[in-house]
Design a protein around this motif. Structure first.
Motif, PDB file in Angstrom:
ATOM      1  N   SER A 232       0.972  -1.162   0.030  1.00 53.86           N
ATOM      2  CA  SER A 232       0.035  -0.090  -0.037  1.00 53.86           C
ATOM      3  C   SER A 232       0.813   1.362  -0.006  1.00 53.86           C
ATOM      4  CB  SER A 232      -0.943   0.047   1.161  1.00 53.86           C
ATOM      5  OG  SER A 232      -0.104   0.347   2.238  1.00 53.86           O
ATOM      6  N   ASP A 233       0.182   2.521  -0.091  1.00 49.28           N
ATOM      7  CA  ASP A 233       0.899   3.540   0.059  1.00 49.28           C
ATOM      8  C   ASP A 233       1.275   3.908   1.440  1.00 49.28           C
ATOM      9  OD1 ASP A 233       0.834   4.687  -2.651  1.00 49.28           O
ATOM     10  OD2 ASP A 233      -1.141   5.518  -2.616  1.00 49.28           O
ATOM     11  N   GLN A 234       0.273   3.450   2.302  1.00 49.60           N
ATOM     12  CA  GLN A 234       0.559   3.499   3.635  1.00 49.60           C
ATOM     13  C   GLN A 234       2.060   3.197   4.144  1.00 49.60           C
ATOM     14  OE1 GLN A 234      -2.297   2.903   2.177  1.00 49.60           O
ATOM     15  NE2 GLN A 234      -3.778   4.302   3.068  1.00 49.60           N
ATOM     16  N   ALA A 235       2.340   1.918   3.435  1.00 44.16           N
ATOM     17  CA  ALA A 235       3.391   1.138   4.044  1.00 44.16           C
ATOM     18  C   ALA A 235       4.850   1.632   3.243  1.00 44.16           C
ATOM     19  CB  ALA A 235       3.225  -0.243   3.874  1.00 44.16           C
ATOM     20  N   GLY A 236       4.766   3.101   2.579  1.00 46.41           N
ATOM     21  CA  GLY A 236       5.984   3.245   1.910  1.00 46.41           C
ATOM     22  C   GLY A 236       7.207   3.472   2.742  1.00 46.41           C
ATOM     23  N   MET A 237       7.202   3.372   3.961  1.00 47.14           N
ATOM     24  CA  MET A 237       8.523   3.629   4.785  1.00 47.14           C
ATOM     25  C   MET A 237       8.980   2.222   5.388  1.00 47.14           C
ATOM     26  SD  MET A 237      10.070   6.604   4.988  1.00 47.14           S
ATOM     27  CE  MET A 237      10.743   6.819   6.631  1.00 47.14           C
ATOM     28  N   VAL A 238       8.104   1.147   4.856  1.00 51.48           N
ATOM     29  CA  VAL A 238       8.612  -0.105   5.651  1.00 51.48           C
ATOM     30  C   VAL A 238       9.352  -0.911   4.421  1.00 51.48           C
ATOM     31  CG1 VAL A 238       7.600  -2.238   6.411  1.00 51.48           C
ATOM     32  CG2 VAL A 238       6.357  -0.202   7.092  1.00 51.48           C
ATOM     33  N   THR A 239      10.581  -1.130   4.565  1.00 54.75           N
ATOM     34  CA  THR A 239      11.268  -1.894   3.509  1.00 54.75           C
ATOM     35  C   THR A 239      12.458  -2.618   4.019  1.00 54.75           C
ATOM     36  OG1 THR A 239      12.326  -1.742   1.439  1.00 54.75           O
ATOM     37  CG2 THR A 239      13.024   0.197   2.950  1.00 54.75           C
ATOM     38  N   GLY A 240      12.891  -3.590   3.354  1.00 52.49           N
ATOM     39  CA  GLY A 240      14.051  -4.453   4.132  1.00 52.49           C
ATOM     40  C   GLY A 240      13.790  -5.236   5.289  1.00 52.49           C
ATOM     41  N   GLN A 241      12.473  -5.565   5.199  1.00 52.07           N
ATOM     42  CA  GLN A 241      11.943  -6.353   6.533  1.00 52.07           C
ATOM     43  C   GLN A 241      11.526  -7.598   6.052  1.00 52.07           C
ATOM     44  OE1 GLN A 241      12.078  -4.562   9.580  1.00 52.07           O
ATOM     45  NE2 GLN A 241      13.192  -3.182   7.991  1.00 52.07           N
ATOM     46  N   SER A 242      11.754  -8.393   7.001  1.00 58.61           N
ATOM     47  CA  SER A 242      11.167  -9.982   7.081  1.00 58.61           C
ATOM     48  C   SER A 242      10.360 -10.094   8.177  1.00 58.61           C
ATOM     49  CB  SER A 242      12.307 -10.859   7.340  1.00 58.61           C
ATOM     50  OG  SER A 242      13.101 -11.104   5.860  1.00 58.61           O
ATOM     51  N   ILE A 243       8.904 -10.179   7.689  1.00 56.76           N
ATOM     52  CA  ILE A 243       7.949 -10.103   8.807  1.00 56.76           C
ATOM     53  C   ILE A 243       7.164 -11.480   8.883  1.00 56.76           C
ATOM     54  CG2 ILE A 243       5.647  -8.991   9.600  1.00 56.76           C
ATOM     55  CD1 ILE A 243       6.772  -6.690   7.691  1.00 56.76           C
ATOM     56  N   PRO A 244       7.111 -12.233  10.166  1.00 55.21           N
ATOM     57  CA  PRO A 244       6.425 -13.616  10.282  1.00 55.21           C
ATOM     58  C   PRO A 244       5.297 -13.262  10.258  1.00 55.21           C
ATOM     59  CG  PRO A 244       7.855 -12.888  12.243  1.00 55.21           C
ATOM     60  CD  PRO A 244       7.813 -11.606  11.405  1.00 55.21           C
ATOM     61  N   VAL A 245       4.222 -14.257   9.733  1.00 55.14           N
ATOM     62  CA  VAL A 245       2.958 -14.454   9.902  1.00 55.14           C
ATOM     63  C   VAL A 245       2.677 -15.773  10.245  1.00 55.14           C
ATOM     64  CG1 VAL A 245       0.736 -14.395   8.718  1.00 55.14           C
ATOM     65  CG2 VAL A 245       2.253 -12.842   7.994  1.00 55.14           C
ATOM     66  N   GLY A 246       2.648 -16.161  11.425  1.00 50.21           N
ATOM     67  CA  GLY A 246       2.748 -17.500  11.990  1.00 50.21           C
ATOM     68  C   GLY A 246       2.119 -17.751  13.221  1.00 50.21           C
ATOM     69  N   GLY A 247       1.125 -16.635  13.780  1.00 49.25           N
ATOM     70  CA  GLY A 247       0.279 -16.876  14.824  1.00 49.25           C
ATOM     71  C   GLY A 247       1.067 -16.726  16.260  1.00 49.25           C
TER      72      GLY A 247
END
Lengths: 188, 275
Positions: B254-269
């Motif tokens: 999204s436009d809103q996440a324009g400052m989020v970069t270079g991240q590894s983000i878990p989706v695992g409860g």
């Protein structure tokens, strides 16, 4: 400090001759016997394997146009895997073994001078070290990495390698020692 | 919330099933023009029909192997011809399946002691070459628009290699893929392009279900017991839905996440132990 490396056979391999030589000198000074790949490319039996990754200063993954350049770096890394596997049966028999990968600190902390191919292959070996630790760690075999960065000299790196081969490092496995003079900015 | 995705062109590899399909569906709902690529024509047609319902005239499918750089080039060119410059690239390619007959055992199953180096290379092709080639082909369009979103569907083992399951290959190749995205993020930040990586955890997909069947056989327990055993490891007490992966991916694009970069983000409860 007696590192208890006297008589241990250490196989040293990789494409970076200067750092290989520094490792050989440091290990020999502790009484280790150095074994190198034979002329036909076979890897020797050894108590410890030190594998040094290739370096491609300034390599930029997005500037690379030929996938073969990526494969070449990967194949350098899997040569280390082959050296590890050749040594494994004897280590299992002796219930003692050391694997040490020498790679790039860029694997953990990115900076503008990144050698991106070295960062990527080092991350592969960090993953493998965890696998080896889980699979054969209970046989007295450890797998670790020394990541070089900043302006670390070959001797700085060789000292860390020698420590990880030592008896005193027996409870360290799946870890990395970053030798970068404090240049990296990451905490974890 | 308007994510600003509407009208943008998104390519989703592995977009006909599971997580890729959920992402393509979310993008379709958000108003994007969506291209899905998949190896299997029949899966592709079925999913396209569903997407067409949501976004008539805004979806396109291409049968292609996304692990071959030449074929990726063709997919990107065809997508551009069809809808215009690419703004969003989602790489979602599964790992190397060593023995298809034992697919339930999971991609990349094997041990350090037994794994041939050729298999490491196959896994590198599946996971690394595929995401590298897709990003590389899409970056010129993104630079020209000064806006781009690259997101890789990776695995939690990139940060925490699994040592309780004998799946060597992802443990070895997922970390380099995560690292590559971190490095690309640094190179592309000044161009308005963000690059992120998802550390997929326990998500309910067909592949996971077939894995439980295999695990049950392997441990001589029932499928229900195997499922329960895996579920017990998840702090939130359940497996996630593919749509819950897609929710994060859509936000990152999204436009809103324009400052989020270079991240590894878990989706695992909450299953990730790393700080």
């Amino acid at each position: 400090m007696d590192l208890q490396l006297k008589g241990k056979v250490v196989s040293v391999c990789g494409p970076d001759e200067a750092i290989l030589d520094a490792c050989r000198q440091a290990l020999k000074a502790e009484g280790a016997v150095i074994a190198s790949p034979t002329s036909d490319g076979a890897y020797p039996l050894a108590d410890a394997v030190v594998a040094v990754g290739g370096v491609n200063p300034g390599s930029d993954l997005l500037e690379i146009s030929d996938p073969d350049d990526l494969y070449a770096a990967w194949d350098d890394m899997t040569n280390a895997v082959s050296a590890y596997r050749s040594a494994l049966p004897q280590m299992l028999e002796h219930k003692w073994g050391r694997f040490v990968w020498v790679g790039s600190a860029q694997a953990k902390s990115v900076d503008a001078e990144a050698d991106e191919l070295a960062a990527v292959t080092s991350l592969g070996m960090l993953g493998l070290n965890k696998v080896i630790t889980g699979e054969v760690g209970s046989n007295g075999i450890t797998a670790n990495a020394v990541l070089r960065g900043g302006v670390a000299t070959d001797e700085d790196v060789a000292n860390a390698v020698t420590f990880l081969c030592s008896q005193g490092a027996a409870y360290l496995s799946g870890i990395t020692i970053t030798v970068d003079g404090g240049a990296g900015s990451g905490i974890f | 919330m308007d994510y600003g995705i509407s009208g943008r062109v998104a390519i989703v590899s592995g977009g006909s099933r599971g997580i890729g399909k959920a992402i393509a569906t979310t993008f379709a709902h958000e108003g994007a023009k969506v291209v899905i690529a998949s190896r299997t024509q029949s899966n592709l047609e079925e999913t396209l029909a569903e997407l067409e319902e949501i976004a008539p005239g805004r979806v396109h499918g291409i049968a292609a192997s996304m692990t071959d750089p030449e074929s990726v080039k063709r997919v990107v060119a065809e997508s551009r011809d069809r809808f215009g410059p690419i703004s969003i690239a989602i790489s979602n390619v599964i790992g190397h399946v060593i023995d298809a007959a034992k697919e339930g055992s999971g991609p990349g199953a094997g041990t350090f002691e037994g794994m041939e180096t050729e298999s490491y290379r196959e896994e590198f092709t599946q996971l690394m070459i595929s995401s590298w080639a897709l990003a590389r082909e899409c970056v010129p369009d993104m630079k020209a628009q000064h806006w781009g979103r690259i997101c890789n569907i990776g695995s939690g083992v990139a940060r925490e290699p699994s040592t309780h399951l004998p799946h060597l290959l992802p443990n070895v190749v997922r970390p380099p893929v995560a690292g590559m995205h971190r490095l690309m993020a640094a190179r592309l930040a000044t161009h308005g392009i963000t690059v992120n990586n998802i550390l997929t955890g326990s998500i309910l997909t067909e592949r996971n279900r077939s894995y439980w069947v295999w695990l049950a056989k392997e441990r001589n327990i029932t499928v229900a017991e195997a499922t329960q055993d895996m579920t017990n490891r998840i702090p939130l007490g359940r497996f996630g839905e593919p749509s819950e992966m897609a929710a994060l991916v859509a936000f990152l694009c999204s436009d809103q996440a324009g400052m989020v970069t270079g991240q590894s983000i878990p989706v695992g409860g909450g299953g990730s132990a790393h700080l």
